[in-house]
Design an enzyme around this catalytic site. Structure first.
Site, PDB file in Angstrom:
ATOM      1  N   HIS A 159      99.164  19.164  79.142  1.00 22.49           N
ATOM      2  CA  HIS A 159      97.890  18.591  79.589  1.00 22.49           C
ATOM      3  C   HIS A 159      98.112  17.560  80.689  1.00 22.49           C
ATOM      4  O   HIS A 159      98.704  16.497  80.461  1.00 22.49           O
ATOM      5  CB  HIS A 159      97.139  17.946  78.421  1.00 22.49           C
ATOM      6  CG  HIS A 159      95.793  17.413  78.837  1.00 22.49           C
ATOM      7  ND1 HIS A 159      94.678  18.217  78.926  1.00 22.49           N
ATOM      8  CD2 HIS A 159      95.407  16.179  79.234  1.00 22.49           C
ATOM      9  CE1 HIS A 159      93.654  17.486  79.354  1.00 22.49           C
ATOM     10  NE2 HIS A 159      94.073  16.248  79.539  1.00 22.49           N
ATOM     11  N   HIS A 204      94.219  22.525  87.215  1.00 22.65           N
ATOM     12  CA  HIS A 204      94.252  23.970  87.479  1.00 22.65           C
ATOM     13  C   HIS A 204      94.163  24.226  88.967  1.00 22.65           C
ATOM     14  O   HIS A 204      93.481  23.504  89.699  1.00 22.65           O
ATOM     15  CB  HIS A 204      93.129  24.707  86.736  1.00 22.65           C
ATOM     16  CG  HIS A 204      91.767  24.132  86.956  1.00 22.65           C
ATOM     17  ND1 HIS A 204      91.317  23.000  86.312  1.00 22.65           N
ATOM     18  CD2 HIS A 204      90.742  24.528  87.751  1.00 22.65           C
ATOM     19  CE1 HIS A 204      90.091  22.725  86.691  1.00 22.65           C
ATOM     20  NE2 HIS A 204      89.705  23.633  87.582  1.00 22.65           N
TER      21      HIS A 204
END
Ligand code: AMP
Ligand code: ZN
Length: 114
Positions: free
Chosen positions: A45, A99
């Site tokens: 993350h 992303h």
């Protein structure tokens, strides 16, 4: 942690996988903005581009190489593609797990995701 892309990386939420290795996962965007629209994420993350640190420099390289693999798998290596990261509110970042969007499969012009 309540993060949709962490859940995708863990297989808790399904995705249409394009490519995976130990550190990276790539899957089709659920709302494609182009003929080819794939998201490339680190399994770790990282909330946004702002969170990258020197300890993760190898992971950044992994993402770039994975993007090249995704281009090959989706057949856009020669026709061309665009890599985009939205960081923060003004860029329209919606999912706060880092992303890269890979867009291709058509002439893109000024097309950007979201
Ligand atoms: P961004 O605006 O850069 O944060 O982009 C988030 C992207 O994630 C959007 O293009 C969404 O369509 C995509 N997205 C959100 N949820 C999912 C999901 N469950 N599976 C695949 N793509 C998703
Ligand atoms: Zn996450």
């Amino acid at each position: 942690m309540d993060c949709i892309f962490c859940k995708i990386a863990q297989g808790i939420i399904p995705s249409k996988k394009v490519y995976e290795n130990e550190h990276v996962l790539a899957f089709h965007d659920i709302q494609p903005a182009a003929e080819v629209h794939t998201l490339i994420i680190p399994k770790k993350h990282i909330a946004s581009h702002n969170e990258w640190d020197t300890v993760d420099v190898a992971l950044l390289g992994e993402l770039m190489l994975a993007a090249k693999e995704v281009a090959k798998i989706t057949g856009v290596t020669e026709s061309g593609y665009r890599l985009i990261n939205n960081c923060g509110a003004d860029a329209g970042q919606v999912v706060f797990h880092y992303h890269i969007h890979l867009l291709g499969g058509q002439t893109l012009g000024g097309l950007v995701p979201n």
